[in-house]
Scaffold this motif. Structure first.
Motif, short mmCIF file in Angstrom:
data_model
loop_
_atom_site.label_atom_id
_atom_site.label_comp_id
_atom_site.label_asym_id
_atom_site.label_seq_id
_atom_site.Cartn_x
_atom_site.Cartn_y
_atom_site.Cartn_z
N ARG A 166 0.83 -1.20 0.00
CA ARG A 166 0.00 0.00 0.00
C ARG A 166 0.87 1.26 0.00
NH1 ARG A 166 -5.30 -1.43 2.18
NH2 ARG A 166 -5.30 -3.58 2.94
N GLU A 167 1.90 1.25 0.83
CA GLU A 167 2.76 2.42 0.92
C GLU A 167 3.50 2.66 -0.39
OE1 GLU A 167 5.25 1.60 4.23
OE2 GLU A 167 3.74 2.14 5.74
N ASN A 175 -3.96 6.65 -6.54
CA ASN A 175 -5.03 7.03 -5.64
C ASN A 175 -5.67 5.77 -5.04
OD1 ASN A 175 -6.80 5.97 -7.61
ND2 ASN A 175 -6.96 7.98 -8.62
N ALA A 176 -6.75 5.95 -4.27
CA ALA A 176 -7.36 4.82 -3.57
C ALA A 176 -7.90 3.77 -4.54
CB ALA A 176 -8.47 5.32 -2.66
N VAL A 177 -8.59 4.23 -5.59
CA VAL A 177 -9.16 3.29 -6.56
C VAL A 177 -8.06 2.53 -7.29
CG1 VAL A 177 -10.58 3.07 -8.64
CG2 VAL A 177 -11.25 4.69 -6.84
N SER A 182 -5.06 -2.19 -8.81
CA SER A 182 -3.76 -2.63 -9.30
C SER A 182 -2.90 -3.34 -8.26
CB SER A 182 -2.98 -1.42 -9.85
OG SER A 182 -3.70 -0.78 -10.88
N VAL A 183 -3.21 -3.17 -6.97
CA VAL A 183 -2.36 -3.74 -5.93
C VAL A 183 -3.12 -4.75 -5.07
CG1 VAL A 183 -0.91 -3.24 -3.94
CG2 VAL A 183 -0.92 -1.67 -5.89
N ILE A 184 -4.20 -4.29 -4.45
CA ILE A 184 -4.87 -5.13 -3.45
C ILE A 184 -5.63 -6.28 -4.09
CG2 ILE A 184 -6.54 -5.13 -1.57
CD1 ILE A 184 -5.83 -2.23 -1.03
N ILE A 185 -6.46 -5.99 -5.09
CA ILE A 185 -7.28 -7.04 -5.71
C ILE A 185 -6.41 -8.13 -6.34
CG2 ILE A 185 -8.92 -7.52 -7.57
CD1 ILE A 185 -10.34 -4.94 -6.88
N PRO A 186 -5.35 -7.79 -7.10
CA PRO A 186 -4.48 -8.88 -7.59
C PRO A 186 -3.87 -9.72 -6.47
CG PRO A 186 -4.06 -6.85 -8.80
CD PRO A 186 -4.96 -6.48 -7.66
#
Length: 274
Positions: A166-167, A175-177, A182-186
Motif C-alpha cells: 500500500r505504501e 489514488n485509492a481506486v 492494481s495492488v490489493i485485488i491482484p
C-alpha cells in the motif's frame, strides 16, 4: 466419509440408469432417465433460473463483500460489534431467515417494503406471483444470507495484504481506486476465487429458502434444480428415484463445469506460491 459421501454417490449414479420406486428393485433403463430430464421443459427452466440466480448472486457477493470488508477493515474498536451484527443473517438457519425475510414483502405480516414503495408513489409489486419480482426477491435473500461469509473471508484476506504494498502504491502516486485495482485485488486473487467457488456451490444447491419465498415456483418458472429434484423424487407421490438421480448427476456435471475455471485458478495460485 465413505458411508456419507461415496456410497450415496455410487447409489445415485446406479439409480440414474434404472427405473426405481420405493420398496421395489430397480429396472435397468439405460439413458432413458437422462433423455426424459433433458427433454423436459421444466428441467430447462429450472437450470436457467438456477444458473441466472447463481451468476447474479455471486457477482453481487464479490462486489459488496469486497466493499464492506474494505470499510470494516478500517474500523478498530467497533469492529467486533459490526461483525457480530452482520453475522446474524448467516448463522440463522436458512429456512428461518427466509421466512422472516419474506415478511418484509408480505402485506399479511406488515409488508414494510411494500409500504415504502407506496410512500414513494410506486404501484403494488406481486413479489410472490410474478416471475421477475420473485426472482429479485430470491436473489436479495440469498445475498442477505451469504454476504457475511463473503465479507468475512475477504476481510481476512485484506488483513494479510502487506502494508509495504500500500505504501509503495501511495509513493508511486496511485489514488485509492488505483491502489485497490492494481495492488490489493491482484493480491487477493486466490481469496476472491475461493469465495466465488463456495458461493457458486451454495447457490446452485438452493432449496429450502424457496419454500417461503417462492411458493408458486413451478407455476411462475422460478423453480431451482434441487426443488425440481425434490418434486420428482419425493413430493406429491412422485417417487421416481431414477429420474431424480439422473437430474442429480446432471447437476453435479453442471456444478463441475461452472467450477472448473476457479478450481484451476486456485491450483495455479498454489503452485505459484511454492
Amino acid at each position: 466419509m465413505a458411508g456419507l459421501l461415496v456410497v450415496p454417490l455410487v447409489r445415485t449414479v446406479q439409480w440414474s440408469f434404472e427405473s426405481v420406486r420405493y420398496g421395489s428393485p430397480g429396472t435397468f433403463v439405460g439413458l432413458q432417465n437422462f433423455a426424459d430430464a433433458l427433454t423436459d421443459p421444466r428441467f430447462g427452466k429450472a437450470v436457467l433460473f438456477t444458473v441466472t440466480v447463481t451468476v447474479v448472486t455471486t457477482l453481487i457477493l464479490i462486489v459488496l463483500g469486497y466493499l464492506i470488508a474494505t470499510g470494516v477493515n478500517r474500523l478498530s474498536l467497533s469492529r467486533p460489534l459490526v461483525l457480530g451484527i452482520m453475522l446474524v443473517s448467516y448463522v440463522l438457519p436458512n429456512l428461518v431467515g427466509a421466512v422472516a425475510y419474506s415478511w418484509l414483502f408480505d402485506d399479511n405480516f406488515g409488508g414494510v417494503v411494500n409500504r415504502l414503495i407506496g410512500l414513494m408513489g410506486g404501484t403494488q409489486v406481486l413479489w410472490f406471483t410474478d416471475q421477475v419480482p420473485n426472482a429479485l426477491l430470491v436473489i436479495s435473500n440469498t445475498v442477505w444470507h451469504m454476504l457475511p461469509f463473503a465479507m468475512l473471508i475477504i476481510l481476512a484476506g485484506l488483513q494479510g495484504v502487506p502494508v509495504e504494498l500500500r505504501e509503495a502504491a501511495r509513493i508511486d502516486g496511485a489514488n485509492a481506486v488505483q491502489t485497490h485495482l492494481s495492488v490489493i485485488i491482484p493480491t487477493l486473487r486466490g481469496v476472491l476465487g475461493f469465495v466465488t467457488l463456495i458461493s457458486i456451490m451454495d447457490v446452485l444447491r438452493m432449496f429450502d429458502n424457496l419454500i417461503p419465498l417462492s411458493p408458486q415456483a413451478q407455476a411462475i418458472g422460478n423453480e431451482s434444480i434441487m426443488l425440481y429434484v425434490y418434486s420428482v423424487a419425493f413430493a406429491d407421490g412422485a417417487t421416481n428415484l431414477g429420474l431424480g438421480s439422473a437430474i442429480n448427476v446432471l447437476t453435479i456435471l453442471l456444478i463441475l463445469v461452472m467450477l472448473i475455471p476457479f478450481i484451476r485458478g486456485i491450483f495455479k495460485e498454489a503452485r505459484a506460491e511454492r
